[in-house]
Design a protein around this motif. Structure first.
Motif, PDB file in Angstrom:
ATOM      1  N   GLN A   1       0.941  -1.547   0.112  1.00 19.77           N
ATOM      2  CA  GLN A   1       0.121  -0.004   0.091  1.00 19.77           C
ATOM      3  C   GLN A   1       0.596   1.229   0.477  1.00 19.77           C
ATOM      4  OE1 GLN A   1      -2.816   0.412   3.606  1.00 19.77           O
ATOM      5  NE2 GLN A   1      -0.973  -0.281   4.993  1.00 19.77           N
ATOM      6  N   ASP A   2       2.340   1.177   0.520  1.00 18.33           N
ATOM      7  CA  ASP A   2       3.075   2.645   0.562  1.00 18.33           C
ATOM      8  C   ASP A   2       3.897   2.850  -1.027  1.00 18.33           C
ATOM      9  OD1 ASP A   2       2.472   3.243   2.967  1.00 18.33           O
ATOM     10  OD2 ASP A   2       4.121   1.773   3.546  1.00 18.33           O
ATOM     11  N   GLU A   3       3.585   1.946  -2.155  1.00 18.50           N
ATOM     12  CA  GLU A   3       4.619   1.803  -3.086  1.00 18.50           C
ATOM     13  C   GLU A   3       3.537   1.717  -4.098  1.00 18.50           C
ATOM     14  OE1 GLU A   3       7.401  -2.313  -1.892  1.00 18.50           O
ATOM     15  OE2 GLU A   3       5.802  -2.103  -3.135  1.00 18.50           O
ATOM     16  N   ILE A   4       2.012   1.434  -3.709  1.00 21.09           N
ATOM     17  CA  ILE A   4       0.940   1.433  -5.095  1.00 21.09           C
ATOM     18  C   ILE A   4       0.587   2.884  -5.879  1.00 21.09           C
ATOM     19  CG2 ILE A   4      -1.345   1.147  -3.841  1.00 21.09           C
ATOM     20  CD1 ILE A   4      -1.893  -1.009  -6.158  1.00 21.09           C
TER      21      ILE A   4
ATOM     22  N   VAL B   1      -1.847   5.142  -8.589  1.00 19.45           N
ATOM     23  CA  VAL B   1      -2.843   3.788  -8.494  1.00 19.45           C
ATOM     24  C   VAL B   1      -2.684   3.433 -10.058  1.00 19.45           C
ATOM     25  CG1 VAL B   1      -3.929   2.529  -7.493  1.00 19.45           C
ATOM     26  CG2 VAL B   1      -3.189   3.808  -6.430  1.00 19.45           C
ATOM     27  N   GLY B   2      -3.500   3.952 -11.110  1.00 20.16           N
ATOM     28  CA  GLY B   2      -3.462   3.631 -12.156  1.00 20.16           C
ATOM     29  C   GLY B   2      -2.459   3.409 -12.813  1.00 20.16           C
TER      30      GLY B   2
ATOM     31  N   PRO C   1       7.003 -15.438 -11.234  1.00 15.03           N
ATOM     32  CA  PRO C   1       5.688 -16.406 -10.360  1.00 15.03           C
ATOM     33  C   PRO C   1       4.432 -16.058 -11.002  1.00 15.03           C
ATOM     34  CG  PRO C   1       7.518 -15.681  -8.257  1.00 15.03           C
ATOM     35  CD  PRO C   1       8.282 -15.290  -9.825  1.00 15.03           C
ATOM     36  N   GLY C   2       4.162 -16.367 -10.980  1.00 13.63           N
ATOM     37  CA  GLY C   2       2.963 -15.958 -11.948  1.00 13.63           C
ATOM     38  C   GLY C   2       1.770 -15.409 -11.740  1.00 13.63           C
ATOM     39  N   PHE C   3       1.907 -14.879  -9.778  1.00 15.10           N
ATOM     40  CA  PHE C   3       0.924 -13.522  -9.439  1.00 15.10           C
ATOM     41  C   PHE C   3       1.558 -12.170  -9.136  1.00 15.10           C
ATOM     42  CE2 PHE C   3       3.958 -15.175  -6.391  1.00 15.10           C
ATOM     43  CZ  PHE C   3       4.004 -14.107  -5.327  1.00 15.10           C
ATOM     44  N   ILE C   4       0.675 -11.374  -9.171  1.00 10.84           N
ATOM     45  CA  ILE C   4       0.804 -10.364  -8.275  1.00 10.84           C
ATOM     46  C   ILE C   4      -0.359 -10.169  -7.654  1.00 10.84           C
ATOM     47  CG2 ILE C   4       0.921  -7.842 -10.215  1.00 10.84           C
ATOM     48  CD1 ILE C   4      -0.355  -8.550 -12.407  1.00 10.84           C
ATOM     49  N   PHE C   5       0.164  -8.976  -6.727  1.00  6.55           N
ATOM     50  CA  PHE C   5      -0.099  -9.017  -5.695  1.00  6.55           C
ATOM     51  C   PHE C   5      -0.473  -7.109  -4.947  1.00  6.55           C
ATOM     52  CE2 PHE C   5      -0.994 -11.187  -1.155  1.00  6.55           C
ATOM     53  CZ  PHE C   5      -2.199  -9.798  -0.340  1.00  6.55           C
ATOM     54  N   PHE C   6      -1.836  -6.619  -5.575  1.00  8.61           N
ATOM     55  CA  PHE C   6      -2.329  -5.565  -5.498  1.00  8.61           C
ATOM     56  C   PHE C   6      -2.389  -5.863  -3.764  1.00  8.61           C
ATOM     57  CE2 PHE C   6      -2.451  -5.790 -10.470  1.00  8.61           C
ATOM     58  CZ  PHE C   6      -1.371  -5.205  -9.952  1.00  8.61           C
ATOM     59  N   ASP C   7      -2.196  -4.132  -2.914  1.00  9.10           N
ATOM     60  CA  ASP C   7      -2.830  -3.586  -1.725  1.00  9.10           C
ATOM     61  C   ASP C   7      -3.396  -2.456  -1.658  1.00  9.10           C
ATOM     62  OD1 ASP C   7      -3.178  -3.955   1.085  1.00  9.10           O
ATOM     63  OD2 ASP C   7      -0.708  -3.762   1.486  1.00  9.10           O
ATOM     64  N   GLN C   8      -4.434  -2.727  -1.151  1.00 14.14           N
ATOM     65  CA  GLN C   8      -5.310  -0.866  -0.987  1.00 14.14           C
ATOM     66  C   GLN C   8      -5.362  -0.614  -1.996  1.00 14.14           C
ATOM     67  OE1 GLN C   8      -6.592  -1.189   1.632  1.00 14.14           O
ATOM     68  NE2 GLN C   8      -5.659  -2.643   2.510  1.00 14.14           N
ATOM     69  N   PRO C   9      -5.501  -1.101  -3.079  1.00 13.88           N
ATOM     70  CA  PRO C   9      -5.498   0.035  -5.019  1.00 13.88           C
ATOM     71  C   PRO C   9      -6.471   1.182  -4.945  1.00 13.88           C
ATOM     72  CG  PRO C   9      -6.181  -2.491  -5.257  1.00 13.88           C
ATOM     73  CD  PRO C   9      -6.229  -2.842  -3.778  1.00 13.88           C
ATOM     74  N   SER C  10      -7.522   0.942  -4.049  1.00 16.29           N
ATOM     75  CA  SER C  10      -9.103   1.758  -4.247  1.00 16.29           C
ATOM     76  C   SER C  10      -8.387   2.919  -3.008  1.00 16.29           C
ATOM     77  CB  SER C  10      -9.699   1.415  -4.018  1.00 16.29           C
ATOM     78  OG  SER C  10     -10.011   0.501  -2.571  1.00 16.29           O
ATOM     79  N   GLN C  11      -7.216   2.913  -2.507  1.00 18.71           N
ATOM     80  CA  GLN C  11      -6.734   4.401  -1.280  1.00 18.71           C
ATOM     81  C   GLN C  11      -7.471   5.435  -1.928  1.00 18.71           C
ATOM     82  OE1 GLN C  11      -2.781   4.344   0.504  1.00 18.71           O
ATOM     83  NE2 GLN C  11      -2.307   2.004  -1.401  1.00 18.71           N
ATOM     84  N   ALA C  12      -7.239   5.293  -3.059  1.00 18.33           N
ATOM     85  CA  ALA C  12      -6.941   7.027  -3.165  1.00 18.33           C
ATOM     86  C   ALA C  12      -8.591   8.059  -3.554  1.00 18.33           C
ATOM     87  CB  ALA C  12      -6.548   7.585  -4.646  1.00 18.33           C
ATOM     88  N   HIS C  13      -9.411   6.745  -3.200  1.00 14.05           N
ATOM     89  CA  HIS C  13     -10.818   7.089  -3.555  1.00 14.05           C
ATOM     90  C   HIS C  13     -11.664   6.363  -2.323  1.00 14.05           C
ATOM     91  CE1 HIS C  13     -10.202   7.935  -8.449  1.00 14.05           C
ATOM     92  NE2 HIS C  13      -9.094   6.742  -8.087  1.00 14.05           N
TER      93      HIS C  13
ATOM     94  N   PRO D   1      -5.139 -19.815 -17.158  1.00 18.24           N
ATOM     95  CA  PRO D   1      -4.710 -20.252 -15.770  1.00 18.24           C
ATOM     96  C   PRO D   1      -3.453 -20.127 -15.700  1.00 18.24           C
ATOM     97  CG  PRO D   1      -4.439 -22.129 -17.251  1.00 18.24           C
ATOM     98  CD  PRO D   1      -4.631 -20.614 -18.045  1.00 18.24           C
ATOM     99  N   SER D   2      -2.793 -19.030 -16.122  1.00 14.97           N
ATOM    100  CA  SER D   2      -0.825 -18.429 -15.961  1.00 14.97           C
ATOM    101  C   SER D   2      -0.864 -17.277 -15.087  1.00 14.97           C
ATOM    102  CB  SER D   2      -0.325 -18.825 -17.187  1.00 14.97           C
ATOM    103  OG  SER D   2      -0.891 -17.433 -18.079  1.00 14.97           O
ATOM    104  N   LEU D   3      -1.807 -16.459 -14.461  1.00 17.03           N
ATOM    105  CA  LEU D   3      -1.721 -15.536 -14.720  1.00 17.03           C
ATOM    106  C   LEU D   3      -3.001 -15.372 -12.718  1.00 17.03           C
ATOM    107  CD1 LEU D   3      -0.704 -13.150 -13.781  1.00 17.03           C
ATOM    108  CD2 LEU D   3      -2.504 -11.747 -15.041  1.00 17.03           C
ATOM    109  N   GLN D   4      -2.729 -15.424 -12.153  1.00 19.60           N
ATOM    110  CA  GLN D   4      -3.382 -14.920 -10.780  1.00 19.60           C
ATOM    111  C   GLN D   4      -3.250 -13.412 -10.287  1.00 19.60           C
ATOM    112  OE1 GLN D   4      -1.365 -16.926  -6.698  1.00 19.60           O
ATOM    113  NE2 GLN D   4      -3.711 -17.449  -6.281  1.00 19.60           N
ATOM    114  N   VAL D   5      -3.861 -12.587 -10.194  1.00 17.34           N
ATOM    115  CA  VAL D   5      -4.529 -11.498  -9.705  1.00 17.34           C
ATOM    116  C   VAL D   5      -4.857 -11.523  -8.165  1.00 17.34           C
ATOM    117  CG1 VAL D   5      -4.277  -9.245  -9.491  1.00 17.34           C
ATOM    118  CG2 VAL D   5      -3.902 -10.323 -11.334  1.00 17.34           C
ATOM    119  N   ILE D   6      -3.653 -11.084  -7.499  1.00 17.82           N
ATOM    120  CA  ILE D   6      -4.478 -11.187  -5.062  1.00 17.82           C
ATOM    121  C   ILE D   6      -4.565  -9.718  -5.429  1.00 17.82           C
ATOM    122  CG2 ILE D   6      -3.501 -11.974  -2.982  1.00 17.82           C
ATOM    123  CD1 ILE D   6      -1.948 -13.841  -4.587  1.00 17.82           C
ATOM    124  N   VAL D   7      -6.218  -9.350  -4.674  1.00 14.44           N
ATOM    125  CA  VAL D   7      -5.738  -7.988  -3.627  1.00 14.44           C
ATOM    126  C   VAL D   7      -6.579  -8.042  -2.996  1.00 14.44           C
ATOM    127  CG1 VAL D   7      -7.145  -5.990  -4.484  1.00 14.44           C
ATOM    128  CG2 VAL D   7      -6.975  -7.316  -6.558  1.00 14.44           C
ATOM    129  N   THR D   8      -5.792  -7.096  -1.727  1.00 16.65           N
ATOM    130  CA  THR D   8      -6.494  -6.901  -0.530  1.00 16.65           C
ATOM    131  C   THR D   8      -6.735  -5.246  -0.092  1.00 16.65           C
ATOM    132  OG1 THR D   8      -4.088  -5.919   0.167  1.00 16.65           O
ATOM    133  CG2 THR D   8      -4.649  -8.645   0.498  1.00 16.65           C
TER     134      THR D   8
END
Length: 642
Positions: A162-165, A530-531, A552-564, A602-609
């Motif tokens: 969340q501090d990087e995105i 963020v965008g 690795p076949g995943f991306i982890f985005f933490d708090q992408p909606s924080q700007a809104h 099935p090669s990509l996994q997107v993880i969002v908190t």
């Protein structure tokens, strides 16, 4: 081969496990309130992937968790990794458990013993993700060491906390840490495929051949330098031996002959004879000289006095003679007294009587007689003193001659002694030189060997063309820029519609506008930051997955909606109360992540908190956990430990 996360779990001190299961591909969303452990999932992933320190924040999780665990899918099998939670305030613990199997599942309880070390995690996961042997290329003139890309480097392109995105200054995970920006620049070309495995193997071979060529050149240079130095030192020693008479004069011969001449010198130095001690005789002569000088001074003073008396007597005699001569004229005058002055006839002037004049004349004659008697005696005494003076002066001359003779003997001895000392020193230097003369170096490479090594290097340099690598990298970045530009049309960003590109030198997204390039750090608003972070990482993973790169076949985005939808406005994830623009922006952002994940499944996994919890069906289907009122650590664990 790729790695995706199937499950992330924690194990309490009671041995129980609590976890969150993720979709093997597509979008996985963990939504919930603050302080439920959502952001800590990233720290758990990094810790289980082999990061040295545990960065899970101090608090409920650190207090009530004994082990962290993660279940990975690598396609043909599964990997379970667990690491012991270091007891606060410690941040490190060496205990690791590793298991692999086709149908492996997360253990329900702690029923294992540590079986590998922390360093083993890196090797296992690096191999599992498909990273082959590699080494980064360091440009000529730069001093940093080359590195081998591994799983820790690959993870930098898979996580956005969340501090990087929402940062406009950094684009990649951990980019703000010392030295890591350059590391990212070095390893990204490999992960993109700008440098393929064959090129890397050739590059490694080229480095080895260059190293061998440098070694051969160094040996040849050292031999030449050593030969030149030895020749110069040999000539110096030969000339020094000539200067002290150990070798005949003339131009020094060649080195081999000069060394032979130096070795043939007789090492025995004649002992200098010790002369009798001349210190005391010279001292006695100097004492004698002092006495003679003192006697001479006394004698000269007596001579001066006698000569002075003689001069006085002579002057007196002359004066008395003149007086007598005047008085002798009285014999011409009558015998009677004269009462008046013969010149003026005056009677007032006293005129001595004739008797008085005769008496005075007699006295003068008596004095003259005495002076005439003393003068010969004075002259005789003066002659004796002059003779004594000559004797003393001759004695002084003899004394000085004796002193000079002894001094010359001392000078000759000192000169001989100094000469022998110089000779001995030179002999010692020659002996030391011959003892320490380095042996000729081992046979160096021949001209043919050097030419062959140069040809091998030149051939490999043509195969490993840095310009072709740079061209491939530019081409790849252009394609990634196309992905970003196309996807940006689905978001309402400030520069949507402009040509976007990834600048690897600046590690930033750049929008090429009519007014010139605009890098990320010059763009405004958190929505844009963020965008563009999301666009860049989705575009990178689109490339990674299409080209089957070892990331690795995943991306982890933490708090992408924080700007809104910041945490303080959270209302159980309901975004309906947001302004239309913010609600629409949140929807478009999640929809873009969902669409790309579905496209690359099935090669990509997107993880969002996130706090947001949209009511759309596609969003609801992607939610794998809702943490409101509960979180990663069950309340019963907290209650049980008080």
């Amino acid at each position: 081969m790729s790695l995706r996360i199937l499950e992330i779990g924690v194990y309490g001190h009671n041995g129980e496990m609590n976890s969150v299961k993720l979709n093997a591909s597509g979008l996985s969303i963990i939504t919930g309130a603050s302080k439920t452990g959502k952001s800590s999932l990233i720290d758990i992933i990094e810790y289980c992937f082999g990061r040295e320190q545990c960065h899970v924040s101090d608090g409920v999780i650190r207090q009530h968790v004994a082990w962290y665990g993660i279940l990975l899918d690598r396609g043909d099998s599964r990997i379970f990794l667990a690491r012991r939670n270091p007891k606060p305030p410690k941040t490190r613990d060496p205990d690791v458990y590793y298991a692999v199997g086709a149908d492996l599942a997360m253990p329900e309880r702690i029923d294992w013993n540590p079986n590998i070390g922390v360093s083993d995690i890196e090797a296992i996961l690096t191999s599992s993700v498909g990273i082959s042997e590699n080494v980064t290329t360091v440009p000529e003139g730069q001093t940093r060491n080359p590195i081998a890309a591994n799983i820790r480097h690959a993870l930098m392109f898979c996580i956005q906390d969340q501090d990087e995105i929402d940062s406009r200054k950094i684009l990649f995970h951990r980019q703000s840490e010392p030295f890591l920006p350059q590391t990212i620049k070095d390893v990204l070309p490999y992960f993109l495929g700008a440098i393929d495995e064959d090129s890397l193997r050739r590059k490694v071979q080229l480095d080895l051949e260059r190293k061998e060529l440098r070694k051969l050149l160094k040996l040849a240079g050292e031999r030449e330098q050593l030969a030149s130095l030895s020749a110069a030192r040999t000539e110096d020693m030969f000339r020094e031996a000539q200067s002290v008479g150990l070798l005949p004069p003339g131009q020094p011969p060649a080195q081999d002959l000069a060394l032979g001449g130096l070795r043939a010198i007789n090492p025995v130095v004649q002992e200098v004879p010790v002369p009798p001690d001349s210190t005391e005789p010279i001292a006695a002569l100097r004492r004698e000289r002092t006495g003679l000088r003192r006697d001479l001074a006394v004698l000269k003073e007596r001579l001066r006095q006698i000569r002075q008396v003689e001069d006085v007597a002579g002057g007196f005699a002359q004066e008395a003679e003149e007086q007598r001569a005047r008085l002798a004229s009285l014999g011409l005058v009558t015998k009677g007294d004269v009462e008046a002055c013969a010149l003026c006839g005056s009677t007032d002037v006293h005129i001595p009587s004739a008797a008085e004049m005769h008496k005075t004349l007699s006295g003068i004659e008596e004095q003259l007689s005495q002076v005439r008697r003393e003068v010969p005696r004075l002259q005789e005494a003066q002659g004796d003193l002059v003779e004594q003076q000559k004797m003393i002066e001759e004695a002084l001359k003899r004394n000085q001659d004796q002193i000079d003779t002894l001094a010359k003997q001392d000078d000759a001895f000192r000169s001989e002694r100094d000469s022998q000392l110089r000779l001995a020193r030179t002999m010692g230097r020659i002996a030391y030189f011959l003892e320490t003369l380095p042996p000729p170096p081992a046979a160096t490479a021949s001209t043919e060997e050097l030419d062959a090594a140069r040809k091998r290097v030149e051939a490999l340099e043509k195969l490993v063309d840095p310009e072709s690598t740079e061209q491939r990298l530019t081409s790849i970045l252009n394609l990634i820029g196309d992905f970003m530009t196309r996807d940006s049309e689905k978001l309402d960003l400030e520069h949507s519609g402009s040509r976007l590109r990834l600048d690897i030198k600046q590690l930033a997204v750049v929008a090429d506008t009519l007014d010139g390039p605009v890098p990320l750090f010059r763009m405004g608003s958190g929505e844009n930051w963020v965008g563009y972070h999301v666009l860049a990482h989705l575009a990178l993973h689109r490339w990674f997955r299409q080209k089957d790169r070892p990331v690795p076949g995943f991306i982890f985005f933490d708090q992408p909606s924080q700007a809104h939808y910041p945490a303080e406005q959270d209302r159980d994830g309901d975004v309906s109360g947001l302004p239309d623009a913010d609600r629409e922006a949140v929807f478009k952002l999640f929809k873009l992540m969902f669409d790309v994940a579905v496209e690359l499944a099935p090669s990509l996994q997107v993880i969002v908190t996130d706090h947001a919890d949209l009511r759309d069906s596609w969003f609801a289907d992607a939610v794998v956990a809702r943490w409101r009122g509960q979180g990663l650590v069950p309340q019963r664990w907290i209650d049980a430990r008080g």
